[in-house]
Design a protein around this motif. Structure first.
Motif, short mmCIF file in Angstrom:
data_model
loop_
_atom_site.label_atom_id
_atom_site.label_comp_id
_atom_site.label_asym_id
_atom_site.label_seq_id
_atom_site.Cartn_x
_atom_site.Cartn_y
_atom_site.Cartn_z
N GLY A 414 47.79 -26.83 52.43
CA GLY A 414 48.06 -26.04 50.66
C GLY A 414 46.40 -25.80 49.77
N THR A 415 45.52 -25.80 50.18
CA THR A 415 44.83 -25.90 49.15
C THR A 415 44.26 -24.56 48.97
OG1 THR A 415 42.35 -26.39 49.51
CG2 THR A 415 42.61 -24.69 51.45
N HIS A 416 44.03 -23.65 48.65
CA HIS A 416 44.58 -22.68 48.03
C HIS A 416 45.25 -23.09 46.77
CE1 HIS A 416 48.04 -21.45 50.77
NE2 HIS A 416 48.31 -21.16 50.12
N SER A 417 46.30 -23.45 47.00
CA SER A 417 47.58 -24.44 45.95
C SER A 417 47.34 -25.03 45.03
CB SER A 417 48.35 -24.54 46.63
OG SER A 417 49.50 -23.53 47.21
N LYS A 418 45.65 -25.73 45.02
CA LYS A 418 45.46 -27.06 45.27
C LYS A 418 44.39 -26.64 44.06
CE LYS A 418 48.29 -30.03 48.46
NZ LYS A 418 47.78 -31.07 49.05
N TYR A 419 43.33 -25.69 44.67
CA TYR A 419 42.33 -25.72 44.31
C TYR A 419 41.98 -24.30 43.67
CZ TYR A 419 40.24 -29.65 45.34
OH TYR A 419 40.89 -31.49 45.83
N GLY A 420 42.13 -22.89 44.26
CA GLY A 420 42.26 -21.87 44.24
C GLY A 420 43.03 -21.46 43.06
N GLY A 421 44.39 -21.68 42.60
CA GLY A 421 45.11 -21.11 41.60
C GLY A 421 44.33 -20.38 40.39
N PHE A 422 45.40 -19.60 39.70
CA PHE A 422 44.52 -19.32 38.80
C PHE A 422 44.54 -20.33 37.03
CE2 PHE A 422 45.22 -15.07 40.65
CZ PHE A 422 44.25 -15.02 41.54
N ALA A 423 45.68 -20.52 36.98
CA ALA A 423 46.11 -21.83 35.84
C ALA A 423 47.12 -22.62 36.69
CB ALA A 423 47.15 -20.38 35.16
N TYR A 424 46.66 -23.60 35.50
CA TYR A 424 47.17 -24.88 36.16
C TYR A 424 47.40 -25.94 34.86
CZ TYR A 424 45.25 -24.46 40.79
OH TYR A 424 44.88 -24.23 41.81
N SER A 425 49.26 -25.75 34.66
CA SER A 425 50.27 -26.71 33.67
C SER A 425 50.39 -27.36 34.11
CB SER A 425 50.86 -25.57 33.01
OG SER A 425 51.50 -26.06 32.36
N SER A 426 50.31 -28.85 32.71
CA SER A 426 50.90 -29.96 32.08
C SER A 426 52.60 -29.86 32.37
CB SER A 426 50.58 -30.98 31.35
OG SER A 426 51.13 -30.08 29.89
N ALA A 427 53.39 -28.36 32.07
CA ALA A 427 54.54 -28.24 31.71
C ALA A 427 54.93 -28.32 33.29
CB ALA A 427 54.63 -27.66 30.33
N TYR A 428 54.39 -27.27 33.63
CA TYR A 428 54.76 -26.08 35.22
C TYR A 428 53.70 -26.70 36.01
CZ TYR A 428 57.73 -24.35 31.53
OH TYR A 428 58.54 -23.50 30.87
N ALA A 429 54.48 -27.53 37.19
CA ALA A 429 53.01 -27.65 38.04
C ALA A 429 53.49 -26.94 39.14
CB ALA A 429 53.97 -29.32 38.93
N TYR A 430 51.55 -27.18 40.46
CA TYR A 430 52.10 -26.33 41.01
C TYR A 430 52.84 -25.96 42.22
CZ TYR A 430 48.95 -29.09 43.24
OH TYR A 430 48.15 -30.68 43.90
N SER A 431 53.03 -25.05 43.19
CA SER A 431 53.65 -25.19 44.41
C SER A 431 53.06 -25.35 45.31
CB SER A 431 54.10 -23.92 43.60
OG SER A 431 55.67 -23.85 42.86
N VAL A 432 53.13 -25.16 46.63
CA VAL A 432 52.47 -25.63 47.73
C VAL A 432 53.23 -24.67 48.82
CG1 VAL A 432 51.20 -27.79 47.23
CG2 VAL A 432 53.31 -27.73 48.51
N PRO A 433 52.99 -23.47 49.84
CA PRO A 433 53.39 -23.72 51.23
C PRO A 433 54.74 -24.19 51.89
CG PRO A 433 51.73 -23.32 51.35
CD PRO A 433 51.83 -23.55 50.14
N PRO A 434 55.81 -24.41 51.60
CA PRO A 434 56.65 -25.87 52.55
C PRO A 434 56.22 -24.53 53.70
CG PRO A 434 57.96 -23.69 51.23
CD PRO A 434 56.78 -23.75 50.77
N GLY A 435 55.86 -23.43 54.21
CA GLY A 435 56.02 -22.32 55.47
C GLY A 435 55.28 -21.38 55.00
N LEU A 436 55.03 -20.38 56.65
CA LEU A 436 53.74 -19.42 56.27
C LEU A 436 54.62 -17.65 56.79
CD1 LEU A 436 50.88 -21.34 57.64
CD2 LEU A 436 51.50 -20.74 55.60
N PHE A 437 55.69 -17.90 56.27
CA PHE A 437 56.58 -16.03 56.42
C PHE A 437 57.08 -15.80 54.58
CE2 PHE A 437 60.00 -14.00 57.81
CZ PHE A 437 59.48 -12.50 59.05
N THR A 438 56.73 -14.53 54.21
CA THR A 438 57.06 -14.32 53.22
C THR A 438 56.86 -14.69 52.32
OG1 THR A 438 59.28 -15.11 53.27
CG2 THR A 438 59.47 -13.19 55.18
N LEU A 439 57.09 -14.19 50.99
CA LEU A 439 56.93 -14.49 49.52
C LEU A 439 57.42 -15.87 49.41
CD1 LEU A 439 56.20 -11.84 47.70
CD2 LEU A 439 54.47 -12.68 48.27
#
Length: 670
Positions: A414-439
């Motif tokens: 999930g490196t793109h989620s942990k570093y490549g996201g545009f915005a990171y919030s104290s109220a709304y944490a980031y998400s990581v992909p539990p799979g690699l098929f569809t949004l």
């Protein structure tokens, strides 16, 4: 608490003792630590050298090293407790364990490290413990001390280590022996610190690696580099005053940046790797007290105390982070292997014990004697941080960072989620992909995804070149992050990230100029938010103003995506209201751009760090080969919180942010 044979058992709706401690002073924080250490008792090996925390998950290193983590990482907390004059009933467990673990003739010998061995990491808390808790060294015989010297000093000094914050671990292995008069290498210690100093980039910030790497997450502050610099400054101040003074100076500079990562609710902004270390994210603030730093204005010790105690209190509300036996799990607010790194063993989360460095701070220090937790620091509402490549915002009810340019230099889940996201919030944490098929499985919270196969697989921003610029003039001048990235070889994207402004504090702007050499679908995601009704925990319904809860348009399950009620125009946007409100709207039509559509992505469960069931308001579109388009996305976020009525969650939804004149001109000129 049950007896040692059975340990703590959390049944249905059980509450961990950690949550029951009323935090106010040093003694209460000592009690909080004890609630972490007590549940480990049943999991010690017969000779106490290893701790096998519940969970049979494998990691990239061997099982013995995993169990060495289990005993050494809680030692951070125990050593801090003992250094501050506190007591713990199980202190002898660790003394016995160190005795057996470093004895080559013991059945529970830890084994000497190989090159780049995980055991090297665990040498750091052991080295610190030896330096500050003399009862450990005094509890060993002369022969046993020789075993510790051989395991802790000689073996690590001869081995290769990763060119990262790991080098600090060898420094502390040598420092611990030095403090007790044991055999150590001053030459190796000095060489490592001099090399670590090459990671320093300025403004108080060190990179987690050499030139060419841009990775400044919590390892640069609370998990390793700043934290260990400050511990070293405290322990080596008399012998090395110039080096100690430099480390303290860096901390003073960094403090005015790092204060932006923690909000009034006690939450920190999840960003980067290893956030499963949880409350270790606040360790920097206890360490500046421990190192006797003179705080830069406007910070006060009451403010620092408040940051630490509020942070602990927030974690006390996260009741699902425990195993049934009361040990910390791999995850964040709940057990979650999707976000785990390949080095997170069941004992790994106890790096969180770094946060208890405040217990090594004398009770006479103003950190503890401040009678009040002073109000939140008066800090800039928006601040650009050139070194990490962040723009920090303290508007709209949460702390947020906009980020460009950072990336992990090696394979990471999930490196793109942990570093490549545009915005990171104290109220709304980031998400990581539990799979690699569809949004639904990619869970593109605060990310732009692109697909060239009809929406099965998606590429997002991972590597990018970035610049921190100032746009506009006079009172309208504002920091802007600009990044260039290529998800496909023939698709080039220029992204602008614009922070909130006081007139529209719940909105920030995300702008993309995309040149497509192939047909690509796009999906631009807002923050992820809890997808549960207050009434019964079921998925959110269509928005109901009377209940101040629901979504617009209608949230449809993963199998009915073509349902017309699930879609709206991009200009109308999509939002979800549960624990506050998040949403996204397309503003490009105002600048003569394309027309996107809006929907809610029902993200797969357990993709988000804090909420196990989430939905993500998302804008979608298809770009044809050869086209160049501009997207202007306005992202809305108004968190829930004390004094925020539910009926006010959408108060700012219709008050759209202004597209700056400079941006309109740039779009027109393209």
């Amino acid at each position: 608490m049950a007896d040692a044979k059975t340990g703590l058992v959390l049944g249905y709706d059980g509450v961990h003792p950690f949550a029951r401690v009323a935090l106010s002073d040093r003694a209460s924080v000592q009690d909080l630590l004890r609630t972490l250490l007590d549940p480990l008792e049943p999991f010690f090996s017969p000779q106490k050298a290893r701790v096998r925390c519940p969970g049979a998950t494998a990691v990239r290193f061997d099982q013995t090293a995993s169990e060495v983590e289990g005993i050494c990482r809680p030692l951070w907390g125990l050593a801090c407790l003992l250094a501050g004059g506190g007591e713990y009933r199980g202190t002898q467990w660790w003394i016995d364990g160190i005795r057996a673990g470093t004895d080559p003739d013991s059945d529970e010998f830890w084994g000497f490290p190989r090159d780049n061995d995980q055991r090297m990491v665990e040498m750091c808390p052991l080295g610190y413990a030896l330096a500050v808790a003399p009862q450990i060294w005094e509890g060993l015989s002369e022969r046993e001390r020789g075993n510790v010297e051989a395991w802790l000093g000689n073996s690590i000094n001869e081995k290769n280590m990763p060119n990262t914050n790991w080098l600090w671990f060898r420094v502390f292995a040598n420092l611990g022996l030095k403090k007790q008069g044991g055999k150590f290498s001053q030459e190796r210690l000095d060489a490592d610190i001099e090399h670590l100093n090459t990671f320093y980039r300025g403004d108080g910030w060190s990179n987690d690696g050499p030139e060419g790497i841009h990775q400044m997450d919590y390892y640069s502050s609370s998990f390793a580099i700043h934290f260990l610099q400050l511990l070293y400054a405290k322990l080596a101040a008399e012998d090395e005053p110039e080096r100690a003074a430099e480390f303290k100076k860096r901390a003073q500079l960094a403090a005015l940046d790092l204060v932006h990562y923690y909000d009034k609710e006690g939450r920190s902004i999840p960003f980067g790797r290893s956030v499963g270390y949880r409350f270790a994210m606040v360790s920097f603030w206890g360490a500046i007290a421990y190192a006797d730093i003179e705080l830069p204005a406007p910070l006060t010790w009451g403010m620092v105390k408040g940051i630490v105690l509020r942070h602990f209190r927030w974690w006390q509300t996260q009741h699902d982070m425990w195993s049934p036996s009361g040990t910390l799990t791999i995850g964040y607010s709940y057990p979650n292997m999707y976000m785990a790194e390949n080095y997170n063993s069941p004992g790994s989360p106890y790096w969180a014990c770094l946060a208890f460095i405040c217990l090594a701070v004398p009770e006479t220090h103003p950190f503890w004697t401040s009678s009040e937790e002073d109000p939140w620091p008066v800090i800039p509402k928006v601040k650009a941080l050139p070194q990490p490549g962040h723009i920090m915002s303290n508007l709209g009810g949460h702390c947020m960072l906009l980020s460009s340019g950072q990336a992990c230099s090696y394979p990471m889940k999930g490196t793109h989620s942990k570093y490549g996201g545009f915005a990171y919030s104290s109220a709304y944490a980031y998400s990581v992909p539990p799979g690699l098929f569809t949004l639904e499985q990619y869970a593109l919270a605060s990310q732009l995804g692109l697909s060239d196969d009809g929406g099965e697989y998606w590429k997002t921003r991972r590597l990018s070149t970035s610049s921190l610029e100032t746009r506009g003039a006079g009172a309208d001048a504002s920091p802007v992050l600009v990044s260039l990235w290529t998800p496909f070889p023939d698709v080039a994207i220029k992204t602008y990230l614009l922070p909130p402004v006081p007139a529209t504090p719940n909105w920030h702007l995300r702008v993309h100029h995309i040149r497509a050499g192939r047909d690509v679908m796009t999906a631009d995601g807002a923050f992820a938010i809890a997808n549960q009704r207050t009434l019964d925990g079921r998925y959110l319904d269509l928005y109901d103003a009377a209940r101040a809860e629901g979504t617009s348009p209608k949230l449809i399950g993963n199998y009915d995506l073509s349902t017309p009620e699930a879609w709206a125009t991009g200009a109308a946007g999509a939002f979800a209201v549960s624990k506050g409100a998040v949403g996204i709207r397309a503003l490009e039509s105002k600048a003569g751009g394309v027309v996107r559509t809006a929907t809610l992505v029902n993200a797969d469960p357990n993709s988000n760090l804090v909420e196990s069931r989430t939905t993500i308001p998302t804008l979608q579109h298809t770009i044809k080969q050869g086209e160049a388009v501009w997207y202007i996305s306005a992202i809305y976020a108004k968190p829930s919180g004390e004094g925020v009525p539910k009926e006010s969650y959408l108060d700012g939804w219709e008050a759209l942010p202004q597209v700056p004149a400079w941006l309109v001109d740039e779009i027109s000129a393209s």
